[in-house]
Design a protein around this motif. Structure first.
Motif, short mmCIF file in Angstrom:
data_model
loop_
_atom_site.label_atom_id
_atom_site.label_comp_id
_atom_site.label_asym_id
_atom_site.label_seq_id
_atom_site.Cartn_x
_atom_site.Cartn_y
_atom_site.Cartn_z
N VAL A 1 0.86 -1.18 0.00
CA VAL A 1 0.00 0.00 0.00
C VAL A 1 0.90 1.23 0.00
O VAL A 1 1.81 1.35 0.82
CB VAL A 1 -0.94 0.00 1.22
N CYS A 2 0.67 2.15 -0.92
CA CYS A 2 1.51 3.33 -1.08
C CYS A 2 0.84 4.61 -0.59
O CYS A 2 1.53 5.62 -0.40
CB CYS A 2 1.90 3.50 -2.54
N LEU A 3 -0.48 4.59 -0.41
CA LEU A 3 -1.19 5.79 -0.01
C LEU A 3 -2.54 5.38 0.60
O LEU A 3 -3.19 4.48 0.08
CB LEU A 3 -1.44 6.69 -1.23
N ILE A 4 -2.92 6.03 1.69
CA ILE A 4 -4.22 5.82 2.32
C ILE A 4 -4.89 7.18 2.43
O ILE A 4 -4.30 8.12 2.94
CB ILE A 4 -4.08 5.19 3.72
N GLN A 5 -6.11 7.26 1.96
CA GLN A 5 -6.89 8.49 2.08
C GLN A 5 -8.09 8.20 2.96
O GLN A 5 -8.74 7.17 2.80
CB GLN A 5 -7.36 8.95 0.70
N MET A 6 -8.36 9.09 3.92
CA MET A 6 -9.51 8.92 4.81
C MET A 6 -10.26 10.24 4.90
O MET A 6 -9.65 11.31 4.89
CB MET A 6 -9.05 8.48 6.21
N ALA A 7 -11.59 10.13 5.01
CA ALA A 7 -12.42 11.33 5.11
C ALA A 7 -13.62 11.05 6.01
O ALA A 7 -14.15 9.94 6.05
CB ALA A 7 -12.90 11.77 3.73
N ALA A 8 -14.01 12.08 6.72
CA ALA A 8 -15.21 12.12 7.55
C ALA A 8 -15.60 13.59 7.60
O ALA A 8 -14.83 14.45 7.15
CB ALA A 8 -14.93 11.55 8.94
N PRO A 9 -16.77 13.91 8.13
CA PRO A 9 -17.15 15.33 8.19
C PRO A 9 -16.06 16.18 8.88
O PRO A 9 -15.69 15.94 10.02
CB PRO A 9 -18.43 15.32 9.02
N GLY A 10 -15.50 17.12 8.13
CA GLY A 10 -14.46 18.01 8.66
C GLY A 10 -13.07 17.39 8.73
O GLY A 10 -12.14 18.03 9.19
N ILE A 11 -12.93 16.15 8.27
CA ILE A 11 -11.64 15.45 8.33
C ILE A 11 -11.31 14.94 6.93
O ILE A 11 -12.06 14.18 6.35
CB ILE A 11 -11.68 14.26 9.31
N ASN A 12 -10.18 15.38 6.39
CA ASN A 12 -9.67 14.89 5.11
C ASN A 12 -8.17 14.70 5.26
O ASN A 12 -7.44 15.68 5.44
CB ASN A 12 -9.95 15.90 3.98
N VAL A 13 -7.72 13.45 5.22
CA VAL A 13 -6.30 13.19 5.43
C VAL A 13 -5.75 12.25 4.37
O VAL A 13 -6.48 11.44 3.79
CB VAL A 13 -6.01 12.60 6.83
N VAL A 14 -4.46 12.38 4.15
CA VAL A 14 -3.69 11.46 3.32
C VAL A 14 -2.61 10.89 4.23
O VAL A 14 -1.86 11.63 4.87
CB VAL A 14 -3.05 12.18 2.12
N ILE A 15 -2.56 9.57 4.33
CA ILE A 15 -1.57 8.90 5.17
C ILE A 15 -0.51 8.30 4.27
O ILE A 15 -0.82 7.62 3.29
CB ILE A 15 -2.23 7.79 6.02
N ASP A 16 0.75 8.54 4.61
CA ASP A 16 1.87 7.99 3.84
C ASP A 16 2.37 6.73 4.54
O ASP A 16 3.18 6.81 5.46
CB ASP A 16 2.98 9.03 3.74
N PRO A 17 1.90 5.53 4.15
CA PRO A 17 2.31 4.30 4.82
C PRO A 17 3.75 3.90 4.52
O PRO A 17 4.28 3.00 5.17
CB PRO A 17 1.32 3.26 4.30
N LEU A 18 4.38 4.55 3.56
CA LEU A 18 5.79 4.26 3.31
C LEU A 18 6.68 4.95 4.34
O LEU A 18 7.82 4.54 4.55
CB LEU A 18 6.18 4.71 1.89
N VAL A 19 6.16 5.99 4.98
CA VAL A 19 6.88 6.71 6.04
C VAL A 19 6.42 6.23 7.42
O VAL A 19 7.22 5.94 8.29
CB VAL A 19 6.71 8.23 5.90
N VAL A 20 5.10 6.15 7.60
CA VAL A 20 4.51 5.71 8.87
C VAL A 20 4.30 4.19 8.75
O VAL A 20 3.40 3.74 8.09
CB VAL A 20 3.16 6.39 9.15
#
Length: 67
Positions: free
Chosen positions: A46-65
């Protein structure tokens, strides 16, 4: 968590990921999207994870974390 010029944040540390988990845990529904290098390789990743909820929009870098 890094603020960006857009409407999302980048998660690139374990502490930021833990903070996101505490925040997003309170939501009733979240959207999740994963991007991988290729599902045709023997061992994809997995190279990228995107998550969203009301007022929350994030991109997670699983190659770093890693966790």
């Amino acid at each position: 968590m890094k603020q960006t010029g857009g409407n999302y944040n980048i998660i690139d540390t374990v502490d930021a990921l833990k903070n996101l988990a505490r925040t997003i845990d309170k939501e009733k529904a979240i959207g999740v999207d994963l991007e991988a290098d290729s599902m045709y390789h023997f061992k994809e990743k997995v190279c990228l994870i995107q998550m969203a909820a009301p007022g929350i929009n994030v991109v997670i870098d699983p190659l770093v974390v890693k966790d």
